[in-house]
Design a protein around this motif. Sequence first.
Motif, mmCIF file in Angstrom:
data_model
loop_
_atom_site.group_PDB
_atom_site.id
_atom_site.type_symbol
_atom_site.label_atom_id
_atom_site.label_comp_id
_atom_site.label_asym_id
_atom_site.label_seq_id
_atom_site.Cartn_x
_atom_site.Cartn_y
_atom_site.Cartn_z
ATOM 1 N N PRO A 164 57.253 82.473 81.976
ATOM 2 C CA PRO A 164 58.460 83.284 82.166
ATOM 3 C C PRO A 164 58.599 84.413 81.139
ATOM 4 O O PRO A 164 58.999 85.523 81.479
ATOM 5 N N GLU A 165 58.231 84.108 79.869
ATOM 6 C CA GLU A 165 58.376 85.098 78.799
ATOM 7 C C GLU A 165 57.609 86.375 79.103
ATOM 8 O O GLU A 165 57.985 87.460 78.654
ATOM 9 N N LYS A 166 56.522 86.228 79.876
ATOM 10 C CA LYS A 166 55.732 87.413 80.230
ATOM 11 C C LYS A 166 56.552 88.392 81.063
ATOM 12 O O LYS A 166 56.300 89.593 81.069
ATOM 13 N N GLY A 167 57.521 87.854 81.808
ATOM 14 C CA GLY A 167 58.391 88.718 82.607
ATOM 15 C C GLY A 167 59.214 89.633 81.712
ATOM 16 O O GLY A 167 59.314 90.846 81.939
ATOM 17 N N LEU A 168 59.751 89.044 80.673
ATOM 18 C CA LEU A 168 60.561 89.813 79.728
ATOM 19 C C LEU A 168 59.697 90.812 78.959
ATOM 20 O O LEU A 168 60.038 91.990 78.812
ATOM 21 N N LEU A 169 58.535 90.325 78.488
ATOM 22 C CA LEU A 169 57.642 91.215 77.732
ATOM 23 C C LEU A 169 57.145 92.348 78.628
ATOM 24 O O LEU A 169 56.993 93.487 78.176
ATOM 25 N N GLY A 170 56.929 92.035 79.925
ATOM 26 C CA GLY A 170 56.481 93.058 80.869
ATOM 27 C C GLY A 170 57.565 94.098 81.131
ATOM 28 O O GLY A 170 57.274 95.292 81.278
ATOM 29 N N LEU A 171 58.816 93.657 81.189
ATOM 30 C CA LEU A 171 59.918 94.626 81.334
ATOM 31 C C LEU A 171 59.933 95.564 80.139
ATOM 32 O O LEU A 171 60.043 96.779 80.279
ATOM 33 N N ARG A 172 59.823 94.976 78.951
ATOM 34 C CA ARG A 172 59.871 95.791 77.731
ATOM 35 C C ARG A 172 58.754 96.820 77.709
ATOM 36 O O ARG A 172 58.985 97.991 77.403
ATOM 37 N N SER A 173 57.526 96.376 78.043
ATOM 38 C CA SER A 173 56.406 97.329 77.924
ATOM 39 C C SER A 173 56.398 98.325 79.083
ATOM 40 O O SER A 173 56.250 99.525 78.865
ATOM 41 N N LEU A 215 68.102 96.914 69.549
ATOM 42 C CA LEU A 215 69.242 96.914 68.621
ATOM 43 C C LEU A 215 69.911 95.548 68.692
ATOM 44 O O LEU A 215 70.361 95.126 69.762
ATOM 45 N N ARG A 216 69.982 94.887 67.552
ATOM 46 C CA ARG A 216 70.592 93.557 67.513
ATOM 47 C C ARG A 216 71.662 93.508 66.432
ATOM 48 O O ARG A 216 71.375 93.237 65.270
ATOM 49 N N PRO A 217 72.897 93.758 66.821
ATOM 50 C CA PRO A 217 73.962 93.721 65.824
ATOM 51 C C PRO A 217 74.377 92.281 65.519
ATOM 52 O O PRO A 217 74.452 91.457 66.420
ATOM 53 N N VAL A 275 67.342 96.716 63.746
ATOM 54 C CA VAL A 275 66.621 97.576 64.681
ATOM 55 C C VAL A 275 65.172 97.078 64.696
ATOM 56 O O VAL A 275 64.446 97.206 63.706
ATOM 57 N N ARG A 276 64.817 96.469 65.813
ATOM 58 C CA ARG A 276 63.511 95.821 65.942
ATOM 59 C C ARG A 276 62.605 96.646 66.856
ATOM 60 O O ARG A 276 63.007 96.979 67.976
ATOM 61 N N GLU A 277 61.393 96.930 66.399
ATOM 62 C CA GLU A 277 60.417 97.604 67.256
ATOM 63 C C GLU A 277 60.028 96.593 68.343
ATOM 64 O O GLU A 277 59.796 95.430 68.060
ATOM 65 N N ILE A 320 52.298 92.766 66.704
ATOM 66 C CA ILE A 320 51.454 91.612 67.048
ATOM 67 C C ILE A 320 51.760 91.066 68.447
ATOM 68 O O ILE A 320 50.925 90.369 69.037
ATOM 69 N N TYR A 321 52.922 91.407 69.013
ATOM 70 C CA TYR A 321 53.236 90.952 70.361
ATOM 71 C C TYR A 321 52.313 91.579 71.403
ATOM 72 O O TYR A 321 52.114 91.009 72.472
ATOM 73 N N PHE A 322 51.820 92.777 71.127
ATOM 74 C CA PHE A 322 51.051 93.499 72.142
ATOM 75 C C PHE A 322 49.655 93.907 71.669
ATOM 76 O O PHE A 322 48.859 94.399 72.460
ATOM 77 N N GLY A 381 61.260 91.179 63.334
ATOM 78 C CA GLY A 381 62.577 91.402 63.928
ATOM 79 C C GLY A 381 63.014 90.227 64.783
ATOM 80 O O GLY A 381 64.197 89.878 64.838
ATOM 81 N N ASP A 382 62.070 89.607 65.455
ATOM 82 C CA ASP A 382 62.361 88.418 66.257
ATOM 83 C C ASP A 382 62.945 87.328 65.357
ATOM 84 O O ASP A 382 63.984 86.732 65.656
ATOM 85 N N ILE A 383 62.285 87.115 64.238
ATOM 86 C CA ILE A 383 62.685 86.023 63.340
ATOM 87 C C ILE A 383 63.995 86.356 62.622
ATOM 88 O O ILE A 383 64.945 85.569 62.624
HETATM 89 C C1 IPM Z 1 63.725 87.364 71.801
HETATM 90 C C2 IPM Z 1 62.940 86.204 72.358
HETATM 91 C C3 IPM Z 1 61.676 86.758 72.996
HETATM 92 C C4 IPM Z 1 60.861 87.421 71.915
HETATM 93 C C5 IPM Z 1 60.835 85.751 73.776
HETATM 94 C C6 IPM Z 1 61.637 85.006 74.815
HETATM 95 C C7 IPM Z 1 59.649 86.423 74.426
HETATM 96 O O1 IPM Z 1 62.683 85.271 71.372
HETATM 97 O O2 IPM Z 1 64.074 88.272 72.570
HETATM 98 O O3 IPM Z 1 64.014 87.345 70.604
HETATM 99 O O4 IPM Z 1 60.121 86.760 71.194
HETATM 100 O O5 IPM Z 1 60.987 88.630 71.771
#
Ligand code: IPM
Length: 366
Positions: A90-99, A107-109, A135-137, A142-144, A248-250
């Motif tokens: 499923p996560e590939k769907g989200l990553l695919g939307l982003r790319s 932007l994560r306030p 502000v996360r790239e 490393i994600y891509f 930025g994720d972390i």
């Molecule tokens: C986020 C999530 C995603 C990410 C996952 C679901 C791919 O943890 O948006 O922070 O790692 O970017």
Amino acid sequence: MTRVIKVTALPGDGIGPEVVPIAIAVLRTALAQDGAALEVREALVGGCAIDQAGGPLPEETLAACRAADAALLGAVGGPQWEDRPMDQRPEKGLLGLRSNLELFANLRPALLFPPLAQASSLKPELVSGLDILIVRELTGGIYFGEPRGIFFEDNERVGVNTYKYAEHEIERIARVAFDLAAKRQGRLCSVDKANVLEATDLWREVVSGLADEYPQVALSHMYVDNAGMQLVRAPKQFDVMVTGNMFGDILSDVAAMLTGSLGMLPSASLAADGFGLYEPVHGSAPDIAGQDAANPLATVLSAAMMCRYSLGLPAAAARIEGAVDGVLRRGLRTADILGGGGQDGVEQIGTKAMGEALLAEIESGA
Ligand code: IPM
Ligand code: MG
């Protein structure tokens, strides 16, 4: 003529289908107060798309997003899809939307609503007044990076990912962060691991090279380990933080928890042309899905960000944020933001009741 705003709704998995309709209803009401109409088209992404359309990101979903002014996503993922190969998760769907939609700026306030100071895991005095913007790239790092995969080497498997940033990728995200810092308190902290990783040494050099163009912004740099520590030690020292995809994720999960709950943190993922995908930072929370227990406020606040960053309607954004503040002041809480409990005037309610309270709040303000 009535302005018609087109939004693609992507409820996704887990609690997504519970929280997205609430945010859409709140958005519709707020927009109507500005004389704008909302046209919503639903599309599949994530696990539900795997089940119903054969893959996590159907072509129609991308097309629906491209045809819209903005998209609102719930969450993707769940245990039933976890042992699938990486490219069919499923996560590939989200990553695919982003790319595919080139949503490079995330932007994560992390903003503390005063009534929730008790719900934070830190002492109230450390978090009261907290207002950080991470502000996360979002389309690199490393994600891509290539090569990636699991390979054979000397008779054993090795897992490989590549941490890679080109100068133009660093520059465009840094400019977004400088611009936002200039409109806020004028402080920008760039987070890297420049003492160890060459890719982030370049990051630091490129970000530093832009500082002269933004005299109103005070730029500082911090290593990511220290930044994690400082976020839980003295979070109010930060205004805007800019960093790569993985850090930025972390850090955004850490920052979210400071505000009381992951259930409170919205996000915007923006392309250069103003299109944005708006989503709560929390995940699909399969453990509470379908129980009317999810907190819809992060998704509702994501809809507010949509008004501000993609629709050019800051007054509607402020009305939605005001409604969230209003329901919290009235003591209404989903389970995740109850805090220690035992507070006077605090009432635990479910997802749907929270949605109704928000609508009543926003209508009473009209
Ligand atoms: C986020 C999530 C995603 C990410 C996952 C679901 C791919 O943890 O948006 O922070 O790692 O970017
Ligand atoms: Mg995350």
